[in-house]
Design a protein around this motif. Sequence first.
Motif, PDB file in Angstrom:
ATOM      1  N   LEU A 141      61.463  -0.794  16.780  1.00 58.54           N
ATOM      2  CA  LEU A 141      60.202  -1.503  17.056  1.00 58.54           C
ATOM      3  C   LEU A 141      60.373  -2.477  18.228  1.00 58.54           C
ATOM      4  CD1 LEU A 141      59.116  -2.467  13.401  1.00 58.54           C
ATOM      5  CD2 LEU A 141      58.533  -0.420  14.697  1.00 58.54           C
ATOM      6  N   SER A 142      61.599  -2.644  18.667  1.00 56.88           N
ATOM      7  CA  SER A 142      61.918  -3.673  19.666  1.00 56.88           C
ATOM      8  C   SER A 142      61.241  -3.459  21.025  1.00 56.88           C
ATOM      9  CB  SER A 142      63.432  -3.688  19.860  1.00 56.88           C
ATOM     10  OG  SER A 142      63.757  -4.402  21.022  1.00 56.88           O
ATOM     11  N   ASN A 143      60.859  -4.563  21.640  1.00 57.81           N
ATOM     12  CA  ASN A 143      60.290  -4.518  22.993  1.00 57.81           C
ATOM     13  C   ASN A 143      61.377  -4.274  24.040  1.00 57.81           C
ATOM     14  OD1 ASN A 143      61.130  -7.272  22.169  1.00 57.81           O
ATOM     15  ND2 ASN A 143      60.747  -7.712  24.327  1.00 57.81           N
ATOM     16  N   GLU A 144      62.638  -4.315  23.606  1.00 53.73           N
ATOM     17  CA  GLU A 144      63.724  -4.196  24.592  1.00 53.73           C
ATOM     18  C   GLU A 144      64.084  -2.753  24.905  1.00 53.73           C
ATOM     19  OE1 GLU A 144      66.875  -6.694  23.185  1.00 53.73           O
ATOM     20  OE2 GLU A 144      65.553  -8.443  23.198  1.00 53.73           O
ATOM     21  N   ILE A 145      63.404  -1.819  24.248  1.00 49.57           N
ATOM     22  CA  ILE A 145      63.752  -0.405  24.482  1.00 49.57           C
ATOM     23  C   ILE A 145      62.717   0.253  25.403  1.00 49.57           C
ATOM     24  CG2 ILE A 145      64.225   1.807  23.363  1.00 49.57           C
ATOM     25  CD1 ILE A 145      64.718   0.263  20.760  1.00 49.57           C
ATOM     26  N   THR A 146      63.213   0.866  26.467  1.00 50.15           N
ATOM     27  CA  THR A 146      62.339   1.687  27.318  1.00 50.15           C
ATOM     28  C   THR A 146      63.048   3.005  27.573  1.00 50.15           C
ATOM     29  OG1 THR A 146      61.369  -0.234  28.396  1.00 50.15           O
ATOM     30  CG2 THR A 146      61.151   1.847  29.551  1.00 50.15           C
ATOM     31  N   GLY A 147      62.336   4.085  27.376  1.00 53.01           N
ATOM     32  CA  GLY A 147      62.975   5.389  27.472  1.00 53.01           C
ATOM     33  C   GLY A 147      62.577   6.204  28.687  1.00 53.01           C
ATOM     34  N   MET A 148      63.382   7.243  28.929  1.00 53.54           N
ATOM     35  CA  MET A 148      63.011   8.235  29.943  1.00 53.54           C
ATOM     36  C   MET A 148      63.388   9.614  29.408  1.00 53.54           C
ATOM     37  SD  MET A 148      64.146   8.760  33.891  1.00 53.54           S
ATOM     38  CE  MET A 148      63.065   7.584  34.649  1.00 53.54           C
TER      39      MET A 148
ATOM     40  N   GLU B 276      51.620 -12.824  18.568  1.00 48.92           N
ATOM     41  CA  GLU B 276      52.866 -13.165  17.871  1.00 48.92           C
ATOM     42  C   GLU B 276      52.725 -14.609  17.426  1.00 48.92           C
ATOM     43  OE1 GLU B 276      56.473 -13.703  20.250  1.00 48.92           O
ATOM     44  OE2 GLU B 276      57.537 -12.435  18.816  1.00 48.92           O
ATOM     45  N   GLU B 277      52.711 -14.829  16.138  1.00 51.63           N
ATOM     46  CA  GLU B 277      52.402 -16.144  15.577  1.00 51.63           C
ATOM     47  C   GLU B 277      51.155 -16.689  16.255  1.00 51.63           C
ATOM     48  OE1 GLU B 277      56.218 -18.024  15.948  1.00 51.63           O
ATOM     49  OE2 GLU B 277      57.053 -16.594  14.518  1.00 51.63           O
TER      50      GLU B 277
ATOM     51  N   GLY C 124      54.750   0.374  20.939  1.00 53.02           N
ATOM     52  CA  GLY C 124      55.597   1.546  20.727  1.00 53.02           C
ATOM     53  C   GLY C 124      56.638   1.632  21.818  1.00 53.02           C
ATOM     54  N   ILE C 125      57.512   2.617  21.697  1.00 52.50           N
ATOM     55  CA  ILE C 125      58.563   2.771  22.716  1.00 52.50           C
ATOM     56  C   ILE C 125      57.962   3.493  23.915  1.00 52.50           C
ATOM     57  CG2 ILE C 125      60.784   3.791  23.266  1.00 52.50           C
ATOM     58  CD1 ILE C 125      61.517   3.814  20.347  1.00 52.50           C
TER      59      ILE C 125
ATOM     60  N   LEU D 217      55.701  -8.111  22.576  1.00 55.53           N
ATOM     61  CA  LEU D 217      55.439  -6.684  22.760  1.00 55.53           C
ATOM     62  C   LEU D 217      56.209  -5.800  21.779  1.00 55.53           C
ATOM     63  CD1 LEU D 217      55.336  -6.673  26.648  1.00 55.53           C
ATOM     64  CD2 LEU D 217      53.395  -6.537  25.094  1.00 55.53           C
ATOM     65  N   SER D 218      56.982  -6.423  20.875  1.00 63.41           N
ATOM     66  CA  SER D 218      57.588  -5.617  19.799  1.00 63.41           C
ATOM     67  C   SER D 218      56.445  -5.073  18.967  1.00 63.41           C
ATOM     68  CB  SER D 218      58.441  -6.490  18.884  1.00 63.41           C
ATOM     69  OG  SER D 218      59.543  -6.923  19.579  1.00 63.41           O
TER      70      SER D 218
END
Length: 649
Positions: free
Chosen positions: A90-97, A584-585, A490-491, A561-562
Amino acid sequence: MNTSSLAEFGQKLLETYFKKPSMADKVFSNRFLDKLSQIESLFDHIYSQHPSRNNAFDGLLTTLIKQHKSRSSLFLKKDATKTKKGNWFLSNEITGMSLYVDRFAGDLKGLADKLGYFHELGVNFLHLMPVFESPINESDGGYAVSNFKKVAAQFGENSDLHALIKRMNEQRMYLMLDIVLNHTSNQHEWALKAKAGNPYYQDFFYFYDDRSLPDQFDQTMPEVFPDHTPGNFTFIPECNKWVMTVFHRYQWDLNYSNPELLVAMLDNILFYANMGVDVLRLDAPAFIWKQPGTTSQNLPKAHMLLSLIKQCVSVVSPGMALLGEAIVAPEEILKYFGTQQAIGSECDLAYNATQMALQWDALATGDTSVMIAGQQVISQKPIGCSWISYTRCHDDIGLGYDDYMIAQAGFNPFHHRSFLKNHYAGWHENSMAKGALFSVNHKTNDARISGSLASLCGLEKAIELSNQDEIELALKKIILMQAHSLFMGGIPMLFYGDEMGYTNDYSYLKDEGKSYDNRWMHRPLIDWKRNEKRLDPATLEGRIFGDTQKLITLRKELSILSDHNNVIWMTPHNVHMAGFIRTEEDKKLYCLFNYAASASYLTWYAFKEFGAQPTHLKDLWTGQKHKVGKDQEHFILPSFGFALLEMAD
Ligand code: GLC
């Protein structure tokens, strides 16, 4: 079995395999015993009446134990870390290709040498398009697998894949691979044995002696590739039988009503888990259960099977998330997260194909009404699950959202869809898009759309016409589409080449293994000389790369953005603008996207709804500060512009 004898049975089985159980074995055993009754219950819902029930159930449990035993200590450790984190994806730190190894970097070794490129861009999650053995000319881009466990020679060897995964782990990158669940290539060992007359393997597929059942199925089963592969069955002269082939003729559908087949496929699934896969993409899961008299898509037993697979995976590889590639109607997509009591116990991730198509809808019409009508369904995603958020992938764009959404927006569904298809095929006089229709079905009038992000946004045609204004507009459209996918939730999954503005590649027409399938036009061959242009911000490539990079960096910095189902759609005061608030809060991030070719105005009142009212806003994209004005005054977004507005009180 009753609960206590089942537990006893499970315990005995464990003892046969673990003479001296290690700590990891104990952790595994607890999970195994914990899930046992759920696994049995799902299994029996599907197979209780099958003559091989007992044998197959033993086989399933043994597969779990054996695969656990071959899990490496590195991945056991990773399991523990991920389990502690909870739903890590769920993390905002992941971006895929998503990419084709050969078209991107030659082979797996070449790809390992390119990891720096992903870091430069901000991508830390790779989806490798299928790399396992598949006949060169009948491969469907690798989705016709002839050996699930052997890397195809053109990519390298299994050891190269292991080496790549090791490097990715050292660099804290995540990996997604496919399990092609629904079918194998007709060259797979099982298919060859079936063709040679072996009844055990014929039962792995749907074989029929004559056309009576195939005809019955065909009456209600839609066609996936109606133009080049009409019908759902292929005659196999070697054994004088018909076999079910829903996709291409060379892709034979696997028969999951046979529990022995399920066990064999589970072994492949766990083989990938043990390679170190973080997200397993379940290819075409909507199709895995067939029943005459139905469409043989999205059937309840397909969901039950997926739920069973999920339970088994969570025993052996608890950190591996499952992505259901269900590109189906909006309500049906949601069901892949599980329904009723089973919510969250089926797939962890699904493609937000509805949103993706709705963005293309808005881009063509300049009107976000249909997109807004679609949100009611999209927003029903359960908490703890997430989307793969994307603008393009290796497949065609299907306009799969419902007619009622189009009607609710005030348009005629038939004319609206025709407009979109003509627009993206480039058939309208004033359309700058350059794509093509894919899988046209003359019986139903259905068609999907092929074309790269850049070409569909008008860049290819604008360059051909040397039209500078149109080039600028195309660039804006490309970044608008990407920004929307990156900030929606989402991712985000980029498609390789889009970060550099690659336009359609027509070389597939000269390749007999590809020419029949125009999806290849948007699967480019990467030219690394050209990719160097990313370093020059004066070039088109440099501008697109730089903006994409900036979007990814921004996303990583913002925990808002999570994906915690924290998206609230703003009241649509202006049909050209899509606007939502990420929360967020007590923090809010207003995300606004203008799909019109001219500037759009939004009353400041729109910012005063839904909780705390901001007095000042800072646009994280442009750096510009805004004082929130009176209700009769407006916030203005330029044509195809977007804003990411943080409260700055
Ligand atoms: C999935 C893949 C697609 C392939 C099909 C058949 O939809 O994404 O590329 O053609 O499955 O395997």
